[in-house]
Design a protein around this motif. Structure first.
Motif, PDB file in Angstrom:
ATOM      1  N   ALA A 122       0.808  -1.217   0.000  1.00 52.53           N
ATOM      2  CA  ALA A 122       0.000   0.000   0.000  1.00 52.53           C
ATOM      3  C   ALA A 122       0.845   1.274   0.000  1.00 52.53           C
ATOM      4  O   ALA A 122       0.643   2.157  -0.840  1.00 52.53           O
ATOM      5  CB  ALA A 122      -0.955  -0.010   1.189  1.00 52.53           C
ATOM      6  N   THR A 123       1.776   1.384   0.931  1.00 52.69           N
ATOM      7  CA  THR A 123       2.567   2.617   0.994  1.00 52.69           C
ATOM      8  C   THR A 123       3.491   2.750  -0.217  1.00 52.69           C
ATOM      9  O   THR A 123       3.677   3.850  -0.731  1.00 52.69           O
ATOM     10  CB  THR A 123       3.387   2.696   2.299  1.00 52.69           C
ATOM     11  OG1 THR A 123       4.190   1.529   2.416  1.00 52.69           O
ATOM     12  CG2 THR A 123       2.481   2.834   3.505  1.00 52.69           C
ATOM     13  N   GLU A 124       4.025   1.629  -0.671  1.00 57.76           N
ATOM     14  CA  GLU A 124       4.872   1.651  -1.865  1.00 57.76           C
ATOM     15  C   GLU A 124       4.061   2.092  -3.088  1.00 57.76           C
ATOM     16  O   GLU A 124       4.536   2.881  -3.914  1.00 57.76           O
ATOM     17  CB  GLU A 124       5.483   0.274  -2.099  1.00 57.76           C
ATOM     18  CG  GLU A 124       6.417   0.217  -3.283  1.00 57.76           C
ATOM     19  CD  GLU A 124       6.937  -1.184  -3.567  1.00 57.76           C
ATOM     20  OE1 GLU A 124       7.811  -1.291  -4.439  1.00 57.76           O
ATOM     21  OE2 GLU A 124       6.483  -2.164  -2.941  1.00 57.76           O
ATOM     22  N   ALA A 125       2.821   1.604  -3.193  1.00 58.07           N
ATOM     23  CA  ALA A 125       1.960   1.969  -4.324  1.00 58.07           C
ATOM     24  C   ALA A 125       1.610   3.453  -4.293  1.00 58.07           C
ATOM     25  O   ALA A 125       1.597   4.108  -5.340  1.00 58.07           O
ATOM     26  CB  ALA A 125       0.684   1.127  -4.305  1.00 58.07           C
ATOM     27  N   LEU A 126       1.351   3.997  -3.113  1.00 54.82           N
ATOM     28  CA  LEU A 126       1.050   5.430  -3.004  1.00 54.82           C
ATOM     29  C   LEU A 126       2.261   6.270  -3.414  1.00 54.82           C
ATOM     30  O   LEU A 126       2.132   7.226  -4.177  1.00 54.82           O
ATOM     31  CB  LEU A 126       0.616   5.778  -1.575  1.00 54.82           C
ATOM     32  CG  LEU A 126      -0.766   5.267  -1.167  1.00 54.82           C
ATOM     33  CD1 LEU A 126      -0.959   5.395   0.338  1.00 54.82           C
ATOM     34  CD2 LEU A 126      -1.871   5.999  -1.920  1.00 54.82           C
ATOM     35  N   LYS A 127       3.433   5.903  -2.920  1.00 53.38           N
ATOM     36  CA  LYS A 127       4.656   6.642  -3.283  1.00 53.38           C
ATOM     37  C   LYS A 127       4.928   6.546  -4.785  1.00 53.38           C
ATOM     38  O   LYS A 127       5.255   7.538  -5.434  1.00 53.38           O
ATOM     39  CB  LYS A 127       5.862   6.077  -2.529  1.00 53.38           C
ATOM     40  CG  LYS A 127       5.909   6.403  -1.074  1.00 53.38           C
ATOM     41  CD  LYS A 127       7.154   5.771  -0.456  1.00 53.38           C
ATOM     42  CE  LYS A 127       7.080   5.753   1.040  1.00 53.38           C
ATOM     43  NZ  LYS A 127       8.198   5.023   1.650  1.00 53.38           N
TER      44      LYS A 127
END
Length: 191
Positions: A122-127
Motif C-alpha cells: 500500500a505505501t509503496e503503491a502510493l509513493k
C-alpha cells in the motif's frame, strides 16, 4: 526518467478502446451491480472493477465474468489499506482550500492499480503513484475535465441525457485511465 502524457493520445486511446470494449465493460458494471448485495463476493468484484484499467492497458479484451475471479479477493487487505491511506491523505489535503486535495487525488489515482496489477504494498503503491504522475497531473486533470463537462452541461439541460452520457462515458473513462496507467506504469516490474 519522467514520462510525459499526451492529451490527444489519451483521448484517442480512450475512445477507440472504449468503443471496442463497450459491451463487455457495460456487462461488467451490470454484473458488479448485481453483486452489491453479496458482501464477500462484492469486495472482489469491486476490486476487479477499480482495476479494470490495468487489464485494458495491456490491450486485453475484457470478459465480464473475469470480475468474479478469486485473485481479486486475494488483494483485499492491501486494497483496503491503499484506498484508506489515500483517502485520509486526500481528505487532509482538501482541508487546505480543496485544490491540494484534487492534486493528491490525481497523485494517488494509480495506487490501487499498482497494488493489484504489480503486487506492490500500500505505501509503496502510493509513493510510486505519486512519483509516476509527477509532471503529468495537469494532463490527467484536463482529460477528466473534458470528459466531465458534457455530463455537467447535459445534467443542466435534461437529466436523462446526462444519465445516457454517463453510461456511454463509463467505458471511455476506464480506457482513459488504462491509457494513463499503461503509459506511466507499464514498464514497472511486479513486486
Amino acid at each position: 526518467m519522467e514520462k510525459k502524457l499526451e492529451f490527444g493520445e489519451i483521448l484517442s486511446y480512450a475512445f477507440t478502446n472504449g468503443l471496442k470494449n463497450f459491451l463487455s465493460l457495460i456487462a461488467c458494471y451490470l454484473l458488479w451491480m448485481l453483486t452489491i448485495w453479496i458482501p464477500y463476493l462484492n469486495v472482489g468484484t469491486t476490486i476487479a472493477m477499480v482495476t479494470l484499467p490495468a487489464a485494458l492497458s495491456k490491450g486485453k479484451m475484457i470478459n465480464p465474468l473475469e470480475i468474479f475471479d478469486g485473485k481479486y479477493r486475494k488483494f483485499m487487505g492491501e486494497y483496503f489499506l491503499v484506498v484508506s491511506l489515500g483517502m485520509l491523505i486526500i481528505f487532509i489535503a482538501t482541508l487546505f482550500m480543496i485544490i491540494p486535495g484534487i492534486v493528491m487525488g490525481i497523485a494517488y489515482c494509480l495506487a490501487p492499480l499498482l497494488v493489484v496489477d504489480k503486487g506492490k504494498g500500500a505505501t509503496e503503491a502510493l509513493k510510486l503513484s505519486n512519483k509516476i504522475t509527477h509532471g503529468n497531473k495537469w494532463t490527467i486533470f484536463l482529460v477528466w475535465i473534458v470528459l466531465a463537462i458534457p455530463y455537467i452541461i447535459l445534467g443542466w439541460i435534461w437529466t436523462p441525457l446526462a444519465i445516457i452520457y454517463l453510461i456511454l462515458l463509463t467505458p471511455i473513462s476506464l480506457c482513459a485511465m488504462a491509457s494513463i496507467y499503461g503509459q506511466l506504469a507499464g514498464d514497472i516490474e511486479e513486486g
